[in-house]
Design a protein around this motif. Sequence first.
Motif, PDB file in Angstrom:
ATOM      1  N   GLU A 102       0.830  -1.200   0.000  1.00  0.00           N
ATOM      2  CA  GLU A 102       0.000   0.000   0.000  1.00  0.00           C
ATOM      3  C   GLU A 102       0.865   1.250   0.000  1.00  0.00           C
ATOM      4  N   VAL A 105       2.431   1.843  -3.438  1.00  0.00           N
ATOM      5  CA  VAL A 105       1.554   2.325  -4.511  1.00  0.00           C
ATOM      6  C   VAL A 105       1.657   3.836  -4.610  1.00  0.00           C
ATOM      7  N   GLN A 110      -4.125   4.181  -7.455  1.00  0.00           N
ATOM      8  CA  GLN A 110      -4.606   2.839  -7.108  1.00  0.00           C
ATOM      9  C   GLN A 110      -4.498   1.892  -8.307  1.00  0.00           C
ATOM     10  N   PRO A 139      -9.050   1.289  -0.085  1.00  0.00           N
ATOM     11  CA  PRO A 139      -9.072   2.305  -1.147  1.00  0.00           C
ATOM     12  C   PRO A 139      -7.672   2.800  -1.514  1.00  0.00           C
ATOM     13  N   ALA A 140      -6.711   2.605  -0.618  1.00  0.00           N
ATOM     14  CA  ALA A 140      -5.338   3.024  -0.921  1.00  0.00           C
ATOM     15  C   ALA A 140      -4.699   2.092  -1.935  1.00  0.00           C
ATOM     16  N   LEU A 141      -5.252   0.899  -2.107  1.00  0.00           N
ATOM     17  CA  LEU A 141      -4.627  -0.102  -2.960  1.00  0.00           C
ATOM     18  C   LEU A 141      -5.375  -0.316  -4.272  1.00  0.00           C
ATOM     19  N   VAL A 142      -6.685  -0.448  -4.191  1.00  0.00           N
ATOM     20  CA  VAL A 142      -7.499  -0.757  -5.369  1.00  0.00           C
ATOM     21  C   VAL A 142      -8.643   0.248  -5.484  1.00  0.00           C
ATOM     22  N   HIS A 143      -8.888   0.698  -6.709  1.00  0.00           N
ATOM     23  CA  HIS A 143     -10.000   1.607  -6.949  1.00  0.00           C
ATOM     24  C   HIS A 143     -11.304   0.885  -6.619  1.00  0.00           C
ATOM     25  N   GLN A 144     -12.053   1.402  -5.664  1.00  0.00           N
ATOM     26  CA  GLN A 144     -13.220   0.685  -5.174  1.00  0.00           C
ATOM     27  C   GLN A 144     -14.450   0.831  -6.070  1.00  0.00           C
TER      28      GLN A 144
END
Length: 221
Positions: A102, A105, A110, A139-144
């Motif tokens: 995280e 990134v 993301q 949300p810091a890793l993958v676009h939700q």
Amino acid sequence: MSARYPSTCSPPGAASHNISVIIPALTPLLTAPTTTRVFEIASGDGTHAAAYAKAFPDVLFHPSECDEFGQEQLYASLKGVENVAEPMVLDVMDQDEWYELEDGVGGGGQFDVVLASNCLHMMPFPEGPTAIFSHLSSPALVHQKHGRFAVYGPFRLSTGFFSDADEKFDAMIRARPNGERLGLRSIDELEVIAKGSGWELKEKIPMEKGNWILVWGAISS
């Protein structure tokens, strides 16, 4: 240096056998206007990452492996491939490495898609999939909103196997050293685990030889 989990390693050349059918199935996802950054869990020897990079030159791919041994293999096999980022180390069972991912990134934004091939049946259950869905909900890793997790491989149902071949494969990997926690995963049970972290099964794509691509996304997306 040796692999952290030698009993989970695929035989040489295994990845090249399925990439030709995976790419067409993933093309709608990987050519979507929202897809610019893709993270791959358990990239193995880099065969898939190299093929994805060639097929989708406008996407930046981020490969990973569970230890430095795998990371070094990826460095060697992916050297010079322009749209492949520096290989990362991620053991899905290691909380600290998820947090490091995280942090890494950072300013790049993301991930839009996370890919995995032939790995859910090679990690402890339910801890492995639980860790994946839990951290992909960050949300810091993958676009939700539009983020997707696409995983390829053999699966089963809670009521049994799809075929005799799947049942034999399940028995074979469970017979490996320390293989008592390995095995084909029930799609039904994965749906329960995913729901616990706010994810749901969006698409189930049948593939050759009884394999599947399962595409997951946030429940609200």
